[in-house]
Design an enzyme around this catalytic site. Structure first.
Site, mmCIF file in Angstrom:
data_model
loop_
_atom_site.group_PDB
_atom_site.id
_atom_site.type_symbol
_atom_site.label_atom_id
_atom_site.label_comp_id
_atom_site.label_asym_id
_atom_site.label_seq_id
_atom_site.Cartn_x
_atom_site.Cartn_y
_atom_site.Cartn_z
ATOM 1 N N LYS A 31 0.842 -1.212 0.000
ATOM 2 C CA LYS A 31 0.000 0.000 0.000
ATOM 3 C C LYS A 31 0.868 1.249 0.000
ATOM 4 C CE LYS A 31 -3.839 -2.351 0.188
ATOM 5 N NZ LYS A 31 -4.712 -2.407 -1.013
ATOM 6 N N ARG A 32 2.085 1.082 -0.452
ATOM 7 C CA ARG A 32 3.039 2.202 -0.564
ATOM 8 C C ARG A 32 3.204 2.927 0.772
ATOM 9 N NH1 ARG A 32 3.084 -1.103 -4.145
ATOM 10 N NH2 ARG A 32 2.942 -0.578 -6.372
ATOM 11 N N ALA A 69 3.104 7.065 0.928
ATOM 12 C CA ALA A 69 2.108 7.731 0.063
ATOM 13 C C ALA A 69 1.107 8.553 0.859
ATOM 14 C CB ALA A 69 1.371 6.689 -0.771
ATOM 15 N N LEU A 71 -1.681 9.818 3.805
ATOM 16 C CA LEU A 71 -2.938 9.328 4.406
ATOM 17 C C LEU A 71 -3.470 8.131 3.624
ATOM 18 C CD1 LEU A 71 -5.456 9.854 6.314
ATOM 19 C CD2 LEU A 71 -6.384 11.211 4.420
ATOM 20 N N LEU A 73 -5.932 6.778 1.846
ATOM 21 C CA LEU A 73 -7.110 7.403 1.232
ATOM 22 C C LEU A 73 -8.286 6.432 1.146
ATOM 23 C CD1 LEU A 73 -5.221 9.185 -1.706
ATOM 24 C CD2 LEU A 73 -6.199 10.292 0.324
ATOM 25 N N GLY A 118 0.706 13.110 3.800
ATOM 26 C CA GLY A 118 1.040 12.716 5.170
ATOM 27 C C GLY A 118 2.397 12.068 5.285
ATOM 28 N N GLU A 121 4.545 14.860 5.888
ATOM 29 C CA GLU A 121 4.335 15.327 7.274
ATOM 30 C C GLU A 121 5.118 14.448 8.258
ATOM 31 O OE1 GLU A 121 -0.071 15.340 6.895
ATOM 32 O OE2 GLU A 121 0.086 17.450 7.444
ATOM 33 N N GLU A 141 -2.722 17.176 -1.488
ATOM 34 C CA GLU A 141 -4.012 17.303 -0.798
ATOM 35 C C GLU A 141 -5.025 18.065 -1.638
ATOM 36 O OE1 GLU A 141 -1.140 17.274 0.718
ATOM 37 O OE2 GLU A 141 -1.329 16.333 2.705
ATOM 38 N N ARG A 144 -6.683 16.082 -4.236
ATOM 39 C CA ARG A 144 -7.577 15.038 -3.702
ATOM 40 C C ARG A 144 -8.804 15.640 -3.016
ATOM 41 N NH1 ARG A 144 -5.322 10.959 -6.407
ATOM 42 N NH2 ARG A 144 -3.211 10.445 -5.730
ATOM 43 N N GLY A 149 -3.392 17.527 7.486
ATOM 44 C CA GLY A 149 -3.917 17.376 8.849
ATOM 45 C C GLY A 149 -2.902 16.802 9.806
HETATM 46 C C1 1HE Z 1 -2.811 3.629 -1.316
HETATM 47 C C2 1HE Z 1 -2.250 4.917 -1.216
HETATM 48 C C3 1HE Z 1 -2.837 5.803 -0.285
HETATM 49 C C4 1HE Z 1 -1.181 3.836 -2.735
HETATM 50 N N1 1HE Z 1 -3.868 5.367 0.430
HETATM 51 N N2 1HE Z 1 -3.849 3.242 -0.582
HETATM 52 N N3 1HE Z 1 -1.620 10.568 -1.024
HETATM 53 C C5 1HE Z 1 -1.689 10.531 -2.353
HETATM 54 O O1 1HE Z 1 -2.489 11.196 -2.968
HETATM 55 C C6 1HE Z 1 -0.749 9.570 -3.046
HETATM 56 C C7 1HE Z 1 -1.553 8.368 -3.558
HETATM 57 N N4 1HE Z 1 -0.697 7.333 -4.133
HETATM 58 C C8 1HE Z 1 -0.134 7.449 -5.363
HETATM 59 O O2 1HE Z 1 -0.190 8.467 -6.017
HETATM 60 C C9 1HE Z 1 0.596 6.254 -5.876
HETATM 61 O O3 1HE Z 1 0.098 5.088 -5.206
HETATM 62 C C10 1HE Z 1 2.140 6.296 -5.673
HETATM 63 C C11 1HE Z 1 2.735 7.333 -6.628
HETATM 64 C C12 1HE Z 1 2.522 6.615 -4.250
HETATM 65 C C13 1HE Z 1 2.725 4.894 -6.010
HETATM 66 O O4 1HE Z 1 2.301 4.528 -7.324
HETATM 67 P P1 1HE Z 1 2.413 2.988 -7.748
HETATM 68 O O5 1HE Z 1 2.045 2.911 -9.205
HETATM 69 O O6 1HE Z 1 3.724 2.432 -7.321
HETATM 70 O O7 1HE Z 1 1.333 2.191 -6.853
HETATM 71 P P2 1HE Z 1 -0.258 2.138 -7.018
HETATM 72 O O8 1HE Z 1 -0.624 1.098 -8.038
HETATM 73 O O9 1HE Z 1 -0.847 3.495 -7.201
HETATM 74 O O10 1HE Z 1 -0.700 1.663 -5.568
HETATM 75 C C14 1HE Z 1 -0.399 0.356 -5.101
HETATM 76 C C15 1HE Z 1 -1.404 0.024 -4.015
HETATM 77 O O11 1HE Z 1 -1.221 0.930 -2.941
HETATM 78 C C16 1HE Z 1 -2.844 0.220 -4.481
HETATM 79 O O12 1HE Z 1 -3.646 -0.684 -3.764
HETATM 80 P P3 1HE Z 1 -4.200 -2.031 -4.461
HETATM 81 O O13 1HE Z 1 -4.977 -2.706 -3.378
HETATM 82 O O14 1HE Z 1 -5.029 -1.547 -5.622
HETATM 83 O O15 1HE Z 1 -2.977 -2.793 -4.908
HETATM 84 C C17 1HE Z 1 -3.160 1.624 -3.999
HETATM 85 O O16 1HE Z 1 -4.557 1.836 -3.790
HETATM 86 C C18 1HE Z 1 -2.429 1.636 -2.679
HETATM 87 N N5 1HE Z 1 -2.122 2.992 -2.264
HETATM 88 N N6 1HE Z 1 -1.238 5.018 -2.101
HETATM 89 C C19 1HE Z 1 -4.353 4.124 0.290
HETATM 90 N N7 1HE Z 1 -2.357 7.047 -0.087
HETATM 91 C C20 1HE Z 1 -3.583 13.845 7.727
HETATM 92 S S1 1HE Z 1 -4.100 14.436 6.246
HETATM 93 C C21 1HE Z 1 -2.945 13.911 5.074
HETATM 94 C C22 1HE Z 1 -3.535 14.032 3.698
HETATM 95 C C23 1HE Z 1 -2.754 13.290 2.680
HETATM 96 O O17 1HE Z 1 -1.831 12.553 2.937
HETATM 97 S S2 1HE Z 1 -3.252 13.537 1.065
HETATM 98 C C24 1HE Z 1 -2.090 12.663 0.108
HETATM 99 C C25 1HE Z 1 -2.540 11.260 -0.163
#
Ligand code: 1HE
Length: 265
Positions: A31-32, A69, A71, A73, A118, A121, A141, A144, A149
């Site tokens: 889940k990265r 990666a 929070l 999500l 996060g 963070e 953020e 999305r 937070g």
């Molecule tokens: C996740 C998450 C996640 C991956 N929550 N499950 N963060 C983001 O907006 C970043 C979201 N993630 C990505 O953009 C990409 O996953 C990555 C660039 C980090 C990696 O890409 P990749 O191609 O290596 O992996 P993938 O195919 O996108 O993800 C692999 C799995 O990890 C997949 O799950 P699967 O069950 O389908 O295999 C994804 O759903 C899972 N995964 N990232 C949940 N973030 C206190 S407030 C803070 C607010 C924030 O942090 S906003 C920023 C959120």
């Protein structure tokens, strides 16, 4: 006090070597290393115990190709949280990250791949950040439909300034490489961020623990004070640290001319 080895951990791993260097690894690579509630609770538990467990320094790293990666999500989406619920979630993030920043144990973050949202963070709550060529920093953020937070408004803005942080959040701008170092997101850019993080941790572990405690808690506390109060607190901390028993042999060696000099190699 509960020993570190008794902590039930599923999303983190924890190892301690003979030099007192702890390794805390985010361990959800599939889940990265997204930060779900359980991971945040484990971070809070680990960093509550570390300072009193004889740990001299800590390397924080992630399994897999990405540091984190941010929070979880999917968990957030499925939980369909109320505002009050998510406020409580954020307070737990703050609890965990404050334990890190103010705990007094040097934490060196070994970064790679995504350090976003996060994940940034979390990295910002470490005391030193080491990046490699794969590392990139982002605050997605805005894209999305979210807001930070986990302390970014304080720690990321503190590292890079509010104008850069706002730009990252509005435009989705990513920083990497030398530019990430230049703006202050990382202090080192190296081929192997873990090797460098351990080198820094081992160097820090040579300092007396009380000096490291002051370096890794007092500076952060003083940032929250007025200049007048911070100067007073600095004098009080220096009064304790600079007269510690552990400094005497080092000062004696300096007085005798046998201590290492502070010079570039
Ligand atoms: C996740 C998450 C996640 C991956 N929550 N499950 N963060 C983001 O907006 C970043 C979201 N993630 C990505 O953009 C990409 O996953 C990555 C660039 C980090 C990696 O890409 P990749 O191609 O290596 O992996 P993938 O195919 O996108 O993800 C692999 C799995 O990890 C997949 O799950 P699967 O069950 O389908 O295999 C994804 O759903 C899972 N995964 N990232 C949940 N973030 C206190 S407030 C803070 C607010 C924030 O942090 S906003 C920023 C959120």
């Amino acid at each position: 006090m509960q020993p570190l080895s008794d902590l039930p951990l599923a999303n983190l791993t924890l190892a301690l070597d003979a030099e007192g260097i702890a390794t805390v690894s985010l361990n959800r690579p599939a889940k990265r290393n997204a930060l779900d509630i359980a991971t945040i609770e484990e971070l809070a538990a680990v960093f509550t115990l570390l300072p009193r467990a004889g740990v001299r320094a800590c390397v924080l790293r992630g399994e897999g190709a990405h540091f984190s990666a941010g929070l979880d999500l999917v968990e957030h989406h499925r939980a369909d949280r109320s505002a009050a619920d998510f406020m409580q979630v954020c307070l737990r993030w703050h609890e965990a990250f404050n334990r890190m920043e103010y705990g007094g144990v040097p934490i060196i973050a070994a970064l790679k791949g995504a350090v976003v949202g996060g994940g940034l963070e979390l990295a910002s709550a470490a005391h030193v950040r080491v990046a490699d060529e794969t590392t990139y920093f982002g605050l997605p953020e805005g894209q999305r439909g979210l807001f930070t937070g986990g302390g970014a408004t304080i720690r990321v803005a503190g590292l890079i300034g509010k104008a850069r942080m706002i730009d990252m959040m509005l435009s989705g701008r990513l920083y990497r490489g030398a530019e990430a170092v230049q703006v202050g997101l990382a202090q080192y850019l190296v081929p192997d961020s873990e090797a460098k993080a351990y080198e820094i941790a081992r160097a820090a572990a040579q300092n007396p623990p009380l000096s490291n405690f002051a370096i890794c808690s007092a500076i952060s506390h003083m940032q929250n004070m007025s200049a007048l109060d911070a100067a007073y607190a600095e004098a009080a901390v220096a009064g304790v640290v600079n007269t510690q028993e552990a400094a005497k042999a080092r000062l004696d060696a300096f007085a005798k001319g046998t201590a290492a000099k502070v010079k570039p190699q």
